[in-house]
Design an enzyme around this catalytic site. Structure first.
Site: not given
Ligand code: NAP
Length: 321
Positions: A239, A268, A287
């Protein structure tokens, strides 16, 4: 008995909402490309039993307070920083997101952005299309190698892991930084855990895929950009506010890092006059991380199933609370 009422904040193809239409009266905002105005969202949510929202809609305290009959919100995204989850919880509103179904599409895009920035693909494409190409030259659009370089992934969750798998195919060395250690992924993929500073100092590409939270807001700022190699690239598919944009503009101006690939921005949609867009070494996308037709269809169908389940008194497939 009348059917429950569900408001969908964009015009989505009817067939994707089929499951929901069997359970509820469904109304969609009339536009596909423009968000529903806030006043209309507030008005519609007042009588809604369910909402199918986009990441551009704020589901905050103000909205939740006046949505007395609301039981479920399904957000067409895996990120849910647009929703006040705590407030929803106190009001017994189930919130759902769309994990897993978008993991591969988003990881593909992250890698595409990395490649595009390193190999200067958008610049080179414009060069050909604008009829500037008059002959081959040894260093024309010479970019940076990707293969065998070091990738640093910040946020080793579902998408971060999928990015690592793609990078392994490019013989990259992979470091990751995450809130918690992922020993299983380290073993399976041969990735190494690093503290944020070490990762920033060693990586040729830093890919940010952590969610936006109070802890991650601004986690890549002036200090972090200065810790990166001068030849390194920053890729952000998480984000916008996770990266301090003012610091990034300064870093580009002062050539602190080599370039950036950005799918997300603090505000955005970003406007053409935004200072970041002046730099040829910045690749900017609107995005579109999960934007493949098949993935967006799956996301919409998952949202529809989640809302229908909750309204029927069943368990949602992907609830956050
Ligand atoms: P996820 O499986 O929940 O992975 C997020 C990871 O970030 C987890 O491993 C979490 O750690 C880690 N994290 C959380 N807080 C942190 C911190 N302070 N420092 C370091 N690591 C931290 O989520 P995902 O499905 O991979 O998606 C991740 C993010 O991508 C979404 O939240 C969204 O904002 C973004 N996204 C963007 C798009 C786009 O269109 N550009 C599309 C999809 C997703 P833990 O394992 O300890 O919980």
């Amino acid at each position: 008995m009348s059917k429950p009422y569900v408001y969908v904040t964009r015009k989505l193809p009817e067939e994707l909402l089929h499951v929901l239409s069997q359970t509820a009266e469904v109304e969609c905002w009339e536009e596909t490309d423009k968000p529903v105005p806030r006043e209309i969202l507030l008005e519609k949510s007042r009588n809604a039993d369910g909402l199918l929202t986009m990441l551009s809609d704020k589901v905050d305290k103000e909205l939740l307070e006046q949505a007395a009959s609301l039981k479920v919100v399904a957000n067409l995204a895996v990120g849910y920083d647009n929703i006040d989850l705590e407030e929803a919880e106190t009001r017994n509103v189930i919130v759902c997101n769309t994990p897993d179904v978008l993991t591969d599409a988003t990881a593909d895009l992250a890698f595409a952005l990395l490649m595009a920035a390193a190999r200067r693909i958008p610049e080179a494409d414009q060069y050909v299309k604008k009829d500037k190409w008059h002959g081959w030259a040894p260093f024309m659009f010479a970019g940076a190698d990707v293969h065998k370089k070091t990738l640093g992934i910040i946020g080793m969750g579902r998408i971060g892991t999928a990015v690592a798998k793609r990078a392994a195919g490019f013989d990259m060395e992979i470091l990751y930084h995450n809130r918690s250690r992922k020993k299983e992924i380290e073993q399976d993929l041969g990735v190494k855990y690093a503290e944020k500073k070490e990762l920033l100092e060693k990586a040729d590409f830093v890919c940010v895929v952590a969610p936006l939270t109070t802890e991650t807001r601004g986690m890549i700022g002036k200090g972090e950009l200065e810790q990166m190699k001068k030849s390194a690239y920053l890729i952000n598919v998480s984000r916008g506010p996770v990266v301090d944009e003012k610091a990034l503009i300064e870093a580009m101006q002062n050539e602190v890092i080599a370039g950036a690939g950005l799918d997300v921005f603090e505000q955005e949609p970003i406007r053409a006059e935004h200072p970041l867009l002046k730099f040829p070494q910045v690749v900017a996308l609107p995005h579109i991380g999960s934007a493949t037709t098949a993935t967006r269809e799956e996301m919409a169908e998952l949202c529809a199933r989640n809302i229908a389940a909750v309204l029927k008194g069943e368990k949602a497939e992907t609830p956050l609370n």
